[in-house]
Design an enzyme around this catalytic site. Structure first.
Site, PDB file in Angstrom:
ATOM      1  N   HIS A 461       0.832  -1.206   0.000  1.00 31.47           N
ATOM      2  CA  HIS A 461       0.000   0.000   0.000  1.00 31.47           C
ATOM      3  C   HIS A 461       0.871   1.261   0.000  1.00 31.47           C
ATOM      4  O   HIS A 461       0.726   2.135  -0.853  1.00 31.47           O
ATOM      5  CB  HIS A 461      -0.913  -0.024   1.236  1.00 31.47           C
ATOM      6  N   GLU A 462       1.780   1.330   0.968  1.00 34.59           N
ATOM      7  CA  GLU A 462       2.617   2.531   1.068  1.00 34.59           C
ATOM      8  C   GLU A 462       3.518   2.659  -0.148  1.00 34.59           C
ATOM      9  O   GLU A 462       3.821   3.764  -0.602  1.00 34.59           O
ATOM     10  CB  GLU A 462       3.439   2.521   2.362  1.00 34.59           C
ATOM     11  N   HIS A 465       1.698   4.458  -2.861  1.00 29.75           N
ATOM     12  CA  HIS A 465       1.804   5.918  -2.701  1.00 29.75           C
ATOM     13  C   HIS A 465       3.163   6.400  -3.196  1.00 29.75           C
ATOM     14  O   HIS A 465       3.275   7.443  -3.850  1.00 29.75           O
ATOM     15  CB  HIS A 465       1.686   6.302  -1.222  1.00 29.75           C
ATOM     16  N   HIS A 468       3.321   6.808  -6.855  1.00 25.67           N
ATOM     17  CA  HIS A 468       2.582   8.014  -7.273  1.00 25.67           C
ATOM     18  C   HIS A 468       3.509   9.237  -7.194  1.00 25.67           C
ATOM     19  O   HIS A 468       3.438  10.141  -8.025  1.00 25.67           O
ATOM     20  CB  HIS A 468       1.370   8.180  -6.352  1.00 25.67           C
TER      21      HIS A 468
HETATM   22 ZN   LIG Z   1      -2.776   5.235   2.068  1.00 25.47          ZN
END
Ligand SMILES: [Zn+2]
Length: 670
Positions: A461-462, A465, A468
């Site tokens: 998940h991290e 990010h 991105h």
């Molecule tokens: Zn998040």
């Protein structure tokens, strides 16, 4: 003597010279950086030339370089490696920073120049990205109160400063409560706990200077304890302490702070002419209105509650079979769910864990990024702020893309949770600037460090990010990377979690820590099949939190948030043995700052999109379909906030997201 924070950082990758910076450098660096930024803003606002995009909007983008440096270093260490000095500095800085940014957004001369440009926007021959930055700059100033005059203007400033102080107090109280509490365990109390949980309890005891194992309120320690300990009395004690964070009375109690925050937010929205804080807050989101948020949450609530109610009956029966009468309680749920998981899915978390080595899971995240986007990762040695931190240079076809830092282990000086931040964001203006991105997690240490499946998902998940930020390809920093609508920002991160579940990824990287054997096919099937297990519980605890958050910010602010919370949960009919994932006194998403206030729903909003977006890969050539990967990078990962989220999503998918995939993914579809 020169302040090392303010010098040119002649370091590899121009990373902050952490080894040369001491805590006493922060305050003078901040003083000087604020003064410099004030002078830059004044020069823009008082420029005798007529406003142009270059001398106003671009000048604003370029200003504040020293301040960015100070804040990126300070907030990195204040979040991930705090100490009493840094906590004191944070208390001192936060109202000063709020006042500083409030001064800028209420600078009338500056606002007049931006408003003038906004009125003439069609004559300015702007690129689409420039037009977007102008719109966001103008809207941001209006929403911050730049158009306010007189008393309203004064009051807005007071509110913002007070909110910043309250947010910091809320966080620090929570950290204090989490650090304060622990429960000593005797050797006999370790019965039933798997080896990793015993190791973590012993390591936590050593860190606390206690002679023997302990349970702390760190999620990576207490959750396994609640899952595996057959000692119902100890589970209850630990659970109640966990649930009471921020509500223990005395100096660290957050309940009055929460009430004051809600009242001030309502007042702020009213000053700006909105019906409620939720209306104000959602204006800039993809969701737009409180009604659309509620519709989404309630569409999920009913099927989730039905599933949770049915699951509660099964778990109660298991407990009664153990000879324990009475109701299933919140401290029983995880324990019986784990036993049920073992019985029905035979997925034994403890047996699974040796297959989820931290280092191999990092390799897995990197490998997926390589196959999807051609990124390569090379470990580099840099002096960082803590010996647990590791760094990698990220390249593509030999070209530097970014620096990636991972700070993975839990420690007392780190706030709880996991997060990604850019120590430097990508931009091309005023000069080329490559991103430096950090992932901070709270995994338990071990030799080797082993993850739960949840931990592994958090890591992906991290890292989503981080992608991105790292793949961002825009001109202006203010719309770079994750600078997007709140209910869009979780799309890349939640989407990336799907690659952990791709069978070939687990087959390659989930290898046993001791034997080196890949995860057996049967276990792999169970891991993948268990994806929907206990989703009733997880969805209910999440949606309850999101609905309370939304209700808190609609209409009049509740004088007693705890009473209002209880009322909402009762109206919803939340199952007895499930509580909010984050109750008000420790709901940091909502009260530590403004970020997720009336925005906690956004994880689910994003999940609608991530399920729908991953389906796009599956409908094409599979998880690593090159055309889909290229479209994902082009329209979403590289695009930052350069366009409205629904435009970006539609460009990637060919249509807007649909909710069916979410219910199907959670196993909640009828
Ligand atoms: Zn998040």
């Amino acid at each position: 003597m020169t302040n090392p924070i303010l010098t040119d950082w002649n370091t590899p990758f121009q990373i902050a010279p952490f080894d040369a910076i001491s805590d006493s450098d922060f305050a003078p660096a901040l003083d000087s950086a604020l003064e410099q930024h004030r002078a830059e803003i004044a020069a823009i606002a008082e420029n005798p030339e007529p406003a142009s995009f270059a001398n106003t909007v671009e000048a604003l983008e370029a200003a504040g370089e020293a301040l960015d440096k100070v804040l990126s270093v300070f907030f990195t260490v204040a979040g991930a490696d705090s100490n009493p000095d840094r906590e004191a500095l944070q208390r001192e800085f936060s109202p000063r920073l709020a006042a500083h940014f409030s001064d800028i957004s209420s600078n009338k001369a500056l606002f007049r120049r931006v408003a003038d440009l906004w009125a003439r926007k069609d004559e300015l021959a702007l690129t689409p990205e420039q037009a977007r930055v102008l719109m966001l700059t103008h809207r941001g100033l209006v929403r911050a109160g730049a158009a306010l005059e007189g008393d309203a203007d004064t009051r807005m400033k007071e509110i913002k400063s007070r909110l910043a102080t309250l947010g910091t107090e809320f966080t620090q109280n929570l950290l204090a409560d989490e650090r304060e509490w622990y429960m000593e365990l005797s050797e006999a109390d370790l019965d039933g706990l798997p080896k990793f949980a015993v190791d973590a309890a012993r390591a936590a005891g050593r860190e606390k200077g206690v002679d023997g194992p302990i349970v702390t309120l760190s999620r990576s320690i207490i959750v396994p304890f609640l899952q595996f300990s057959p000692r119902r009395d100890l589970r209850e004690r630990a659970y109640e302490a966990w649930a009471a964070r921020g509500a223990n009375g005395g100096a660290t109690d957050n309940r009055d702070i929460a009430a004051e925050i809600l009242a001030l937010r309502q007042e702020r929205a009213a000053l700006l002419g909105y019906d409620s804080f939720a209306d104000y807050k959602l204006e800039t989101e993809m969701a737009r209105t409180p009604d659309r948020v509620r519709d989404l949450l309630m569409a999920v609530w009913e099927p989730a509650k039905a599933r949770a109610d049915a699951d509660a009956e099964v778990l109660s029966q298991m407990m009664h079979n153990d000879g324990i009468n009475g109701a299933l309680e919140p401290w029983d749920w995880r324990y019986y769910a784990e036993r049920r998981r073992k019985a029905e899915h035979d997925l034994d978390e403890a047996a699974l864990k040796p297959y989820l080595q931290l280092d191999r899971m990092i390799d897995a995240a990197f490998s997926c990024a390589n196959r999807l986007f051609g990124l390569e990762f090379r470990a580099v040695n840099l002096p960082l702020y803590h010996p647990d931190c590791r760094a990698w240079e990220v390249t593509r076809e030999g070209e530097h893309v970014a620096l990636f830092i991972g700070d993975y282990f839990a420690r007392g000086s780190k706030r709880s949770g996991a997060w990604c931040s850019a120590m430097r964001s990508q931009a091309r203006f005023p000069r080329e600037q490559a991103p430096i991105v950090i992932n901070v997690c709270n995994f338990a240490k071990g030799e080797p460090a082993l993850l739960s499946y949840d931990d592994a998902r958090t890591l992906f998940h991290e890292f989503g990010h981080a992608l991105h930020q790292m793949l961002s390809d825009v001109t202006y920093e203010s719309i770079s990377g994750t600078s997007v609508a709140r209910d869009f920002v979780e799309l890349p991160s939640q989407l990336y979690e799907h690659w952990l579940e791709v069978p070939e990824v687990l087959r390659e990287f989930a290898v046993h820590a001791e034997t080196g054997e890949p995860m057996p096919a049967e276990m792999l099937d169970k891991v993948l099949g268990a994806a929907t297990f206990d989703m009733g519980f997880q969805t209910v605890e999440y949606v309850a939190s999101a609905l309370v958050d939304l209700a808190f910010h609609e209409g009049d602010a509740p004088a007693d948030p705890m009473a209002r919370q209880a009322e909402i949960l009762q109206d919803l009919g939340i199952p007895h043995a499930i509580r909010m994932r984050h109750a008000t006194p420790h709901f940091a998403h909502v009260f530590a700052g403004d970020g997720y206030s009336s925005g906690y729903y956004s994880y689910m909003w994003s999940e609608v999109m991530d399920a729908d977006a991953f389906a796009a890969f599956e409908e094409a050539g599979g998880a690593f379909d090159p055309e889909r990967a290229q479209a994902l990078e082009e329209h979403i990962l590289s695009a930052g906030g350069s366009q409205e989220p629904d435009v970006l999503y539609t460009a990637f998918r060919g249509r807007l997201p649909e909710v069916g995939a979410l219910l199907k993914g959670r196993g909640l579809a009828a």
